[in-house]
Design a protein around this motif. Structure first.
Motif, PDB file in Angstrom:
ATOM      1  N   ILE A  60       6.490  -5.560  -0.453  1.00  0.00           N
ATOM      2  CA  ILE A  60       6.438  -6.858   0.223  1.00  0.00           C
ATOM      3  C   ILE A  60       5.190  -6.861   1.100  1.00  0.00           C
ATOM      4  O   ILE A  60       5.096  -6.071   2.039  1.00  0.00           O
ATOM      5  N   ASN A  61       4.247  -7.744   0.824  1.00  0.00           N
ATOM      6  CA  ASN A  61       2.992  -7.781   1.580  1.00  0.00           C
ATOM      7  C   ASN A  61       3.206  -8.007   3.069  1.00  0.00           C
ATOM      8  O   ASN A  61       2.469  -7.490   3.893  1.00  0.00           O
ATOM      9  N   GLN A  62       4.210  -8.786   3.442  1.00  0.00           N
ATOM     10  CA  GLN A  62       4.414  -9.145   4.842  1.00  0.00           C
ATOM     11  C   GLN A  62       4.897  -7.983   5.704  1.00  0.00           C
ATOM     12  O   GLN A  62       4.971  -8.114   6.918  1.00  0.00           O
ATOM     13  N   LEU A  63       5.247  -6.858   5.112  1.00  0.00           N
ATOM     14  CA  LEU A  63       5.640  -5.687   5.903  1.00  0.00           C
ATOM     15  C   LEU A  63       4.442  -4.827   6.283  1.00  0.00           C
ATOM     16  O   LEU A  63       4.580  -3.848   6.995  1.00  0.00           O
ATOM     17  N   GLU A 104       0.832  -1.207   0.000  1.00  0.00           N
ATOM     18  CA  GLU A 104       0.000   0.000   0.000  1.00  0.00           C
ATOM     19  C   GLU A 104       0.867   1.259   0.000  1.00  0.00           C
ATOM     20  O   GLU A 104       0.581   2.227  -0.705  1.00  0.00           O
ATOM     21  N   ASP A 105       1.952   1.246   0.760  1.00  0.00           N
ATOM     22  CA  ASP A 105       2.862   2.391   0.783  1.00  0.00           C
ATOM     23  C   ASP A 105       3.582   2.533  -0.562  1.00  0.00           C
ATOM     24  O   ASP A 105       3.777   3.636  -1.057  1.00  0.00           O
ATOM     25  N   PHE A 106       3.966   1.400  -1.137  1.00  0.00           N
ATOM     26  CA  PHE A 106       4.608   1.407  -2.452  1.00  0.00           C
ATOM     27  C   PHE A 106       3.664   1.989  -3.505  1.00  0.00           C
ATOM     28  O   PHE A 106       4.065   2.781  -4.345  1.00  0.00           O
ATOM     29  N   ARG A 107       2.399   1.595  -3.421  1.00  0.00           N
ATOM     30  CA  ARG A 107       1.402   2.106  -4.367  1.00  0.00           C
ATOM     31  C   ARG A 107       1.294   3.624  -4.268  1.00  0.00           C
ATOM     32  O   ARG A 107       1.233   4.314  -5.284  1.00  0.00           O
ATOM     33  N   VAL A 108       1.321   4.147  -3.060  1.00  0.00           N
ATOM     34  CA  VAL A 108       1.208   5.599  -2.871  1.00  0.00           C
ATOM     35  C   VAL A 108       2.398   6.316  -3.491  1.00  0.00           C
ATOM     36  O   VAL A 108       2.231   7.266  -4.259  1.00  0.00           O
ATOM     37  N   VAL A 109       3.630   5.888  -3.185  1.00  0.00           N
ATOM     38  CA  VAL A 109       4.805   6.604  -3.709  1.00  0.00           C
ATOM     39  C   VAL A 109       4.997   6.383  -5.202  1.00  0.00           C
ATOM     40  O   VAL A 109       5.616   7.204  -5.876  1.00  0.00           O
ATOM     41  N   SER A 110       4.461   5.286  -5.720  1.00  0.00           N
ATOM     42  CA  SER A 110       4.629   5.030  -7.152  1.00  0.00           C
ATOM     43  C   SER A 110       3.546   5.673  -8.004  1.00  0.00           C
ATOM     44  O   SER A 110       3.644   5.676  -9.233  1.00  0.00           O
ATOM     45  N   THR A 111       2.520   6.240  -7.372  1.00  0.00           N
ATOM     46  CA  THR A 111       1.455   6.889  -8.150  1.00  0.00           C
ATOM     47  C   THR A 111       1.318   8.384  -7.869  1.00  0.00           C
ATOM     48  O   THR A 111       0.773   9.098  -8.696  1.00  0.00           O
ATOM     49  N   ALA A 132      20.845 -14.885   8.963  1.00  0.00           N
ATOM     50  CA  ALA A 132      22.016 -14.324   9.637  1.00  0.00           C
ATOM     51  C   ALA A 132      22.261 -12.933   9.070  1.00  0.00           C
ATOM     52  O   ALA A 132      22.446 -12.777   7.863  1.00  0.00           O
ATOM     53  N   ILE A 133      22.237 -11.942   9.945  1.00  0.00           N
ATOM     54  CA  ILE A 133      22.591 -10.581   9.553  1.00  0.00           C
ATOM     55  C   ILE A 133      23.984 -10.336  10.118  1.00  0.00           C
ATOM     56  O   ILE A 133      24.152 -10.161  11.321  1.00  0.00           O
ATOM     57  N   TYR A 134      24.968 -10.374   9.241  1.00  0.00           N
ATOM     58  CA  TYR A 134      26.362 -10.317   9.665  1.00  0.00           C
ATOM     59  C   TYR A 134      26.778  -8.929  10.136  1.00  0.00           C
ATOM     60  O   TYR A 134      27.650  -8.805  10.988  1.00  0.00           O
ATOM     61  N   PHE A 135      26.197  -7.921   9.569  1.00  0.00           N
ATOM     62  CA  PHE A 135      26.491  -6.537   9.953  1.00  0.00           C
ATOM     63  C   PHE A 135      25.158  -5.857  10.276  1.00  0.00           C
ATOM     64  O   PHE A 135      24.554  -5.230   9.407  1.00  0.00           O
ATOM     65  N   PRO A 136      24.685  -5.974  11.530  1.00  0.00           N
ATOM     66  CA  PRO A 136      23.365  -5.432  11.868  1.00  0.00           C
ATOM     67  C   PRO A 136      23.205  -3.950  11.567  1.00  0.00           C
ATOM     68  O   PRO A 136      22.102  -3.488  11.324  1.00  0.00           O
ATOM     69  N   LYS A 137      24.271  -3.184  11.559  1.00  0.00           N
ATOM     70  CA  LYS A 137      24.168  -1.751  11.263  1.00  0.00           C
ATOM     71  C   LYS A 137      24.047  -1.477   9.767  1.00  0.00           C
ATOM     72  O   LYS A 137      23.889  -0.340   9.357  1.00  0.00           O
ATOM     73  N   SER A 138      24.090  -2.528   8.948  1.00  0.00           N
ATOM     74  CA  SER A 138      23.893  -2.346   7.507  1.00  0.00           C
ATOM     75  C   SER A 138      22.416  -2.500   7.130  1.00  0.00           C
ATOM     76  O   SER A 138      22.058  -2.377   5.970  1.00  0.00           O
ATOM     77  N   VAL A 139      21.580  -2.773   8.130  1.00  0.00           N
ATOM     78  CA  VAL A 139      20.135  -2.910   7.938  1.00  0.00           C
ATOM     79  C   VAL A 139      19.461  -1.984   8.943  1.00  0.00           C
ATOM     80  O   VAL A 139      19.932  -1.835  10.066  1.00  0.00           O
ATOM     81  N   ILE A 140      18.351  -1.379   8.532  1.00  0.00           N
ATOM     82  CA  ILE A 140      17.603  -0.536   9.477  1.00  0.00           C
ATOM     83  C   ILE A 140      16.108  -0.673   9.162  1.00  0.00           C
ATOM     84  O   ILE A 140      15.719  -0.852   8.008  1.00  0.00           O
ATOM     85  N   TYR A 141      15.309  -0.632  10.203  1.00  0.00           N
ATOM     86  CA  TYR A 141      13.860  -0.641  10.064  1.00  0.00           C
ATOM     87  C   TYR A 141      13.345   0.777  10.295  1.00  0.00           C
ATOM     88  O   TYR A 141      13.754   1.432  11.256  1.00  0.00           O
ATOM     89  N   VAL A 142      12.455   1.225   9.436  1.00  0.00           N
ATOM     90  CA  VAL A 142      11.782   2.505   9.626  1.00  0.00           C
ATOM     91  C   VAL A 142      10.292   2.168   9.724  1.00  0.00           C
ATOM     92  O   VAL A 142       9.753   1.501   8.841  1.00  0.00           O
ATOM     93  N   GLN A 143       9.657   2.604  10.794  1.00  0.00           N
ATOM     94  CA  GLN A 143       8.242   2.281  10.953  1.00  0.00           C
ATOM     95  C   GLN A 143       7.455   3.481  11.452  1.00  0.00           C
ATOM     96  O   GLN A 143       8.016   4.426  11.985  1.00  0.00           O
ATOM     97  N   THR A 179       2.915  -2.344  13.292  1.00  0.00           N
ATOM     98  CA  THR A 179       2.786  -1.166  12.444  1.00  0.00           C
ATOM     99  C   THR A 179       3.505  -1.430  11.125  1.00  0.00           C
ATOM    100  O   THR A 179       4.342  -2.320  11.049  1.00  0.00           O
ATOM    101  N   ASN A 180       3.167  -0.671  10.084  1.00  0.00           N
ATOM    102  CA  ASN A 180       3.857  -0.833   8.808  1.00  0.00           C
ATOM    103  C   ASN A 180       5.330  -0.515   8.979  1.00  0.00           C
ATOM    104  O   ASN A 180       5.701   0.344   9.767  1.00  0.00           O
ATOM    105  N   ARG A 181       6.169  -1.201   8.207  1.00  0.00           N
ATOM    106  CA  ARG A 181       7.613  -1.079   8.373  1.00  0.00           C
ATOM    107  C   ARG A 181       8.304  -1.097   7.017  1.00  0.00           C
ATOM    108  O   ARG A 181       7.890  -1.804   6.117  1.00  0.00           O
ATOM    109  N   MET A 182       9.363  -0.281   6.899  1.00  0.00           N
ATOM    110  CA  MET A 182      10.265  -0.345   5.745  1.00  0.00           C
ATOM    111  C   MET A 182      11.564  -0.983   6.215  1.00  0.00           C
ATOM    112  O   MET A 182      12.002  -0.756   7.334  1.00  0.00           O
ATOM    113  N   VAL A 183      12.183  -1.756   5.326  1.00  0.00           N
ATOM    114  CA  VAL A 183      13.485  -2.338   5.610  1.00  0.00           C
ATOM    115  C   VAL A 183      14.457  -1.752   4.599  1.00  0.00           C
ATOM    116  O   VAL A 183      14.247  -1.864   3.387  1.00  0.00           O
ATOM    117  N   VAL A 184      15.510  -1.113   5.096  1.00  0.00           N
ATOM    118  CA  VAL A 184      16.529  -0.511   4.238  1.00  0.00           C
ATOM    119  C   VAL A 184      17.809  -1.307   4.464  1.00  0.00           C
ATOM    120  O   VAL A 184      18.250  -1.465   5.606  1.00  0.00           O
TER     121      VAL A 184
END
Length: 180
Positions: free
Chosen positions: A110-113, A75-82, A167-178, A122-127
């Motif tokens: 991704i539907n599961q987010l 749903e968030d993707f749909r908003v930013v893409s339109t 396995a996330i080998y470098f946890p600081k290379s991933v971030i969640y924004v919600q 809550t809705n979440r982005m994974v970067v």
């Protein structure tokens, strides 16, 4: 088997103490004041939100980590893409962001987010950076099917497989924004 592997990859398996990619406790979570689907959210605020996680990773690692992918609810993707980037432009927020951000090359729905399709509150982005040196799903024993066995009037096909989790080998290379 495939559904279970996907479930373990995304949200882990609590009974085996396995964390998933979308709910890993080692990954930092950023809270956003505005969200894409909030009424009154402007194109500029959407761009700032898309940049929020990217900037946090790049600045937090002193430019050692450079994400290239954002996963977000459909749903968030749909908003930013339109939504148009401005009233005088035919370029969408998504197109403009991908063209101007020096790091991100892919934004995928991704539907599961979406909080309604998962265990997330809550809705979440994974970067993150899509790189097997940063994050991997371990499957030490892929699905193996054995010869069918007749039992009474039916056939049983024994099988076995193992999933080691994410396995996330470098946890600081991933971030969640919600959303707050």
């Amino acid at each position: 088997y495939e559904e279970k592997v996907e479930e373990v990859a995304m949200f882990g398996e609590a009974s085996a103490s396995l964390a998933g990619f979308f709910n890993n406790s080692t990954v930092d979570v950023l809270q956003a004041d505005k969200w894409f689907t909030d009424s009154g959210t402007t194109s500029q605020e959407m761009l700032e939100l898309l940049n929020y996680g990217v900037t946090a990773i790049v600045n937090g690692s002193k430019m050692k980590e450079q994400p290239d992918t954002i996963l977000m609810p459909y749903e968030d993707f749909r908003v930013v893409s339109t939504q148009r980037n401005s009233d005088s432009s035919d370029v969408t927020v998504l197109e403009y962001f991908l063209r101007t951000n020096p790091y991100i090359t892919s934004i995928e729905p991704i539907n599961q987010l979406d909080k309604d399709n998962s265990s997330l509150s809550t809705n979440r982005m994974v970067v993150y950076k899509r790189d097997p040196q940063k994050v991997q799903l371990h499957i030490p024993q892929p699905l193996e099917l054995f010869p069918p066995q007749q039992r009474g009037l039916e056939f049983i096909v024994p099988a076995h497989a193992r999933v080691g989790g994410v396995a996330i080998y470098f946890p600081k290379s991933v971030i969640y924004v919600q959303n707050n």
